[in-house]
Write a protein that holds these residues in place. Structure first.
Motif, mmCIF file in Angstrom:
data_model
loop_
_atom_site.group_PDB
_atom_site.id
_atom_site.type_symbol
_atom_site.label_atom_id
_atom_site.label_comp_id
_atom_site.label_asym_id
_atom_site.label_seq_id
_atom_site.Cartn_x
_atom_site.Cartn_y
_atom_site.Cartn_z
ATOM 1 N N TRP A 1 -9.299 1.219 -8.738
ATOM 2 C CA TRP A 1 -10.416 2.564 -7.870
ATOM 3 C C TRP A 1 -9.299 3.595 -7.886
ATOM 4 O O TRP A 1 -8.129 3.491 -7.909
ATOM 5 C CB TRP A 1 -10.428 1.842 -6.460
ATOM 6 C CG TRP A 1 -11.140 0.747 -6.444
ATOM 7 C CD1 TRP A 1 -10.883 -0.535 -6.695
ATOM 8 C CD2 TRP A 1 -12.645 0.612 -6.266
ATOM 9 N NE1 TRP A 1 -11.837 -1.535 -6.662
ATOM 10 C CE2 TRP A 1 -12.978 -0.777 -6.192
ATOM 11 C CE3 TRP A 1 -13.754 1.666 -5.682
ATOM 12 C CZ2 TRP A 1 -14.191 -1.123 -5.823
ATOM 13 C CZ3 TRP A 1 -14.909 1.220 -5.489
ATOM 14 C CH2 TRP A 1 -15.191 -0.153 -5.623
ATOM 15 N N ARG B 1 -14.810 3.649 -8.432
ATOM 16 C CA ARG B 1 -14.383 2.512 -9.152
ATOM 17 C C ARG B 1 -13.965 3.149 -10.573
ATOM 18 O O ARG B 1 -14.797 3.631 -11.245
ATOM 19 C CB ARG B 1 -15.539 1.325 -9.331
ATOM 20 C CG ARG B 1 -14.836 0.195 -10.022
ATOM 21 C CD ARG B 1 -15.368 -1.487 -9.871
ATOM 22 N NE ARG B 1 -16.813 -0.862 -9.933
ATOM 23 C CZ ARG B 1 -17.956 -1.826 -9.526
ATOM 24 N NH1 ARG B 1 -17.484 -2.656 -8.614
ATOM 25 N NH2 ARG B 1 -18.995 -1.629 -9.906
ATOM 26 N N GLU C 1 0.977 -1.148 0.124
ATOM 27 C CA GLU C 1 -0.023 0.021 -0.007
ATOM 28 C C GLU C 1 1.044 1.312 -0.023
ATOM 29 O O GLU C 1 0.429 2.465 0.393
ATOM 30 C CB GLU C 1 -1.056 0.068 1.213
ATOM 31 C CG GLU C 1 -1.413 -1.465 1.305
ATOM 32 C CD GLU C 1 -2.974 -1.470 1.563
ATOM 33 O OE1 GLU C 1 -3.393 -0.868 2.733
ATOM 34 O OE2 GLU C 1 -3.669 -1.779 0.708
ATOM 35 N N VAL D 1 -5.676 2.721 -6.966
ATOM 36 C CA VAL D 1 -5.247 1.512 -6.408
ATOM 37 C C VAL D 1 -5.756 0.210 -7.007
ATOM 38 O O VAL D 1 -7.168 0.216 -7.754
ATOM 39 C CB VAL D 1 -5.982 1.462 -4.924
ATOM 40 C CG1 VAL D 1 -5.566 0.616 -4.071
ATOM 41 C CG2 VAL D 1 -5.646 3.162 -4.209
ATOM 42 N N GLU D 2 -5.034 -0.813 -7.106
ATOM 43 C CA GLU D 2 -5.554 -1.979 -7.480
ATOM 44 C C GLU D 2 -6.175 -2.827 -6.445
ATOM 45 O O GLU D 2 -5.379 -3.065 -5.415
ATOM 46 C CB GLU D 2 -4.604 -2.887 -8.199
ATOM 47 C CG GLU D 2 -5.093 -3.843 -9.027
ATOM 48 C CD GLU D 2 -4.170 -4.611 -9.972
ATOM 49 O OE1 GLU D 2 -3.011 -4.058 -10.085
ATOM 50 O OE2 GLU D 2 -4.371 -5.565 -10.482
ATOM 51 N N ARG D 3 -7.408 -3.215 -6.186
ATOM 52 C CA ARG D 3 -8.035 -4.153 -5.521
ATOM 53 C C ARG D 3 -8.955 -5.130 -5.834
ATOM 54 O O ARG D 3 -9.869 -4.812 -6.752
ATOM 55 C CB ARG D 3 -9.002 -3.302 -4.392
ATOM 56 C CG ARG D 3 -8.392 -2.467 -3.439
ATOM 57 C CD ARG D 3 -7.954 -3.095 -2.284
ATOM 58 N NE ARG D 3 -6.906 -2.379 -1.546
ATOM 59 C CZ ARG D 3 -6.944 -1.374 -0.737
ATOM 60 N NH1 ARG D 3 -8.113 -0.902 -0.763
ATOM 61 N NH2 ARG D 3 -5.766 -0.717 -0.294
ATOM 62 N N GLU D 4 -8.523 -6.238 -5.573
ATOM 63 C CA GLU D 4 -9.059 -7.562 -6.091
ATOM 64 C C GLU D 4 -9.682 -7.276 -7.749
ATOM 65 O O GLU D 4 -10.742 -7.492 -8.178
ATOM 66 C CB GLU D 4 -10.428 -7.663 -5.198
ATOM 67 C CG GLU D 4 -10.008 -8.433 -3.914
ATOM 68 C CD GLU D 4 -11.275 -8.267 -2.891
ATOM 69 O OE1 GLU D 4 -12.358 -8.025 -3.441
ATOM 70 O OE2 GLU D 4 -10.679 -8.470 -1.765
#
Lengths: 379, 351
Positions: free
Chosen positions: B142, B171, B122, B135-138
């Protein structure tokens, strides 16, 4: 900046590819730099010249392609891709020819240039001597003018192609009393003259494709002086400048063939270790870097009319790459590598010469330090 | 085939160099690095006015409508002076993920961006200096508003932050679109860090050469000793080769070329090694002075190390590259190499 072929380059490449497929005898693939089948190689070189694929960087007036460096690069790339040999007259095309263009008389130009292009004349280089390696100016091979003939006596060494050569670019000492650099004379010598003896030197590969040349009372007509008597150092510097300016693509083409082979070899290995993968990718990247740097150097040439420092950079980095690539290929084979496989065995041993021939790596580092980085002279 | 910058691009490079040399000489960068803010906030407006934030922004949004190649020219020059500020974060890293409706704001200097893209991390470069973070999340991308959580960075010209809880996230992309954008961000990151590294190494090498030319010991300039000059030559050679790969990668990305990924990986691995090596050699060439805080070399060295740790090890990049190459080579001609190596010895019936 445009790194794709132009429409013209793409058409040239397509035609060349088709021509290679139609013309290349199968016996000539996979030879690397070996000269086993000389007649076939001469014929192949003649065919390259007849189709307009030799001397593309030479001016049109001398039968060349008119300075098309990018086409020359394409030829070398495509020959490497097809695992085909390059023109056998490398020294004539890259060194003797360009030097004759700069310093030669009209007679010398018309006598030699067309014959270099179509491989009727294969040339060798008589520069190094047992006592004069990197320190070329201390050479001792004597030339004495008697009437209109030079009498040549002495010994040259490390002369590639001499055993198959028709002509030699020979640097001699014509005035032993002159100050250093001023008593040298550059001669064009017919290798079929009386008194020329070539003794092949057996190399660590077991092959003998470089040689000692002995000159005993060899008669060379005074009309074969290139440049002026006593001006041999300047003429020799022209040769060495061209040696490095035109070498880049030939070297990267050659390395390209090795890297492609290495990749195929590794792809066929069931066990791909992590460290091999890293090394293979590093060598592939290094090859791309060398090719691109040669292209960048071309751009520099077009922009300023002078070759950039990239020539020495490429030779230095290429020689070390080729040594690593050929060793890696042997290591990939595991215990099988103890057997002579007929290709990598030879190439790996041959590559040890790469950091010695055409300027040792130590000399190249001095050249880059002094002429490119402008560091003070080391001697 | 033409591997040179155009006249306009060379002028652009020259313009960037003179501006940055004038505004960010080493002593200015040193005092900014030790300051509270960490960077010259006012410089952002100046950079926006020069048009450097809108290089690849469409003309309709107030940009110049150019490509990553021109941005790469700037990234190299910003690296050369060790510019402290979120230029790499916004232009080198986040740019492809910035939504179209925010590009006008980017070009005008009204918003600054960064990314949290290092896998499983992070950590965000320049977090305190930016407004928004990608940010890359799952497997989704985002945008989150920047929230400061300052950490000590090895490179004080590039402060790091740790993203804390995420509020007000929007998103950006999901599914295939996210995968594609995420790949694009990774490729761009490799190429951007590579050209920055080239700029860092170029400056450091010039200092090393200058010192070897002028510093005398035993009555001679130390650069006349091969033990000093040859390592500098090796750095020059490595740097020139890395430069070729880096410009190649930048061109591939700007031209949407299929080799972008391989080129960027190759460029990154070569440039990082050349740059870290150059910094280490030049510190050595300077002797004790090279080890002092007062000299500029440690900041360049720390930037080089920052690039290597943030961008990932060259070895990892090479392994990924090799897998692609081998798949291609295997597909082309499955066992031609094998045959060639055993041709002489005949078949091996036990194999």
């Amino acid at each position: 900046m445009e790194l794709r072929d132009t429409a013209e380059e793409s058409a040239f490449r397509g035609a060349l590819r088709a021509w290679i497929v139609a013309t290349l005898p199968p016996e000539l693939t996979g030879l690397g730099t070996r000269h086993e089948s000389l007649e076939l190689l001469r014929e192949w070189s003649r065919a390259l010249a007849a189709a307009g694929y030799a001397g593309l960087t030479w001016p049109k007036e001398y039968g060349g392609g008119g300075g098309k460096h990018s086409e020359e690069a394409i030829v070398l790339e495509e020959l490497a891709r097809a695992d085909a040999p390059q023109h056998v007259g490398a020294i004539g095309l890259g060194m003797a020819g360009p030097t004759i263009m700069v310093h030669g008389t009209d007679e010398q130009k018309s006598q030699h240039l067309p014959r270099i292009l179509d491989a009727r004349e294969i040339w060798c280089q008589g520069f190094s001597e047992p006592g004069a390696g990197s320190d070329l100016a201390s050479l001792r091979t004597r030339s004495e003018l008697r009437g209109d003939t030079f009498l040549v006596n002495g010994q040259k060494v490390w002369s590639s192609y001499a055993h198959i050569a028709d002509w030699c670019i020979l640097v001699t000492l014509s005035d032993p009393d002159a100050p250093r650099y001023q008593g040298l004379t550059y001669l064009l010598v017919d290798m079929h003259s009386k008194g020329v003896e070539v003794r092949p030197l057996r190399q660590i590969t077991g092959d003998a494709d470089f040689n000692e040349i002995f000159f005993t009372d060899v008669e060379v007509p005074a009309s074969n002086v290139l440049g002026a008597v006593g001006n041999g150092w300047q003429v020799a510097m022209t040769t060495l400048l061209h040696e490095r300016a035109t070498l880049g693509f030939a070297l990267t083409g050659f390395l390209d063939g090795h890297v492609q082979r290495l990749l195929r070899l590794a792809a066929a290995e069931p066990q791909q270790s992590e460290s091999w993968l890293e090394e293979i990718a590093a060598e592939w990247a290094q090859l791309q870097a060398l090719k691109l740097t040669a292209y960048r150097s071309l751009g520099q040439l077009d922009l300023t009319g002078m070759p950039g420092p990239e020539g020495s950079v490429i030779k230095l980095a290429w020689s070390e790459s080729n040594q690593r690539v050929t060793k890696l290929a042997r290591q990939l084979l595991g215990p099988e590598a103890v057997l002579d496989d007929g290709f990598w065995q030879y190439q790996q041993l041959r590559s040890r010469a790469n950091t010695i021939e055409a300027g040792t790596s130590e000399i190249l580092r001095n050249i880059i330090a002094e002429r490119v980085l402008n560091l003070p002279r080391s001697r | 085939m033409d591997f040179t910058f155009t006249r306009e691009q060379r002028e652009f490079q020259q313009q960037a160099r003179s501006f940055l040399e004038h505004r960010f000489p080493p002593q200015v960068v040193a005092s900014l690095a030790d300051s509270q803010e960490g960077w010259d906030v006012d410089s952002w407006e100046a950079i926006a006015n020069l048009g450097w934030l809108g290089v690849s922004v469409p003309e309709s949004e107030g940009g110049a409508g150019l490509t990553f190649l021109e941005e790469a020219i700037l990234l190299e020059e910003f690296g050369r002076c060790l510019y402290p500020g979120p230029f790499m974060s916004s232009i080198g890293l986040a740019r492809p993920a910035i939504p179209a409706d925010r590009l006008g704001g980017l070009a005008a200097g009204r918003s600054r961006w960064s990314v949290a893209m290092a896998a499983g991390s992070e950590l965000v470069p320049d977090l305190a200096a930016v407004d928004a973070v990608v940010v890359e999340r799952e497997r989704e991308l985002w945008v989150v508003p920047a929230s400061a959580g300052l950490e000590r960075s090895i490179d004080s010209t590039r402060p790091m932050g740790r993203l804390s809880e995420v509020e007000g996230a929007e998103r950006l992309a999901s599914g295939e679109e996210a995968a594609e954008l995420s790949a694009q961000l990774r490729i761009r990151k490799d190429a951007a860090l590579a050209v920055e590294a080239v700029g860092v190494a170029q400056q450091v090498l010039e200092w090393g050469i200058e010192h070897a030319r002028t510093r005398e010991q035993f009555g001679r300039p130390i650069g006349s000793y091969q033990a000093v000059s040859h390592p500098l030559v090796d750095s020059f050679v490595e740097l020139e080769l890395a430069r070729s790969l880096s410009y190649w990668a930048a061109w591939c990305i700007s031209a949407g070329h299929g080799q972008s990924e391989a080129a960027a990986r190759a460029a990154y691995a070569s440039a990082v090694e050349a740059t870290v090596g150059t910094c280490e050699r030049v510190i050595q060439v300077h002797g004790g002075m090279g080890f002092t805080w007062a000299s500029p070399f440690h900041r360049y060295y720390k930037r080089a190390l920052w690039i290597e740790y943030f961008g990932g090890s060259p070895a990892m990049h090479r392994r990924d590259l090799a897998r692609t190459l081998m798949t291609d080579a295997g597909a082309q001609s499955p066992d031609r190499g094998r045959q060639a190596t055993t041709a002489k010895g005949g078949s091996r019936p036990w194999a």
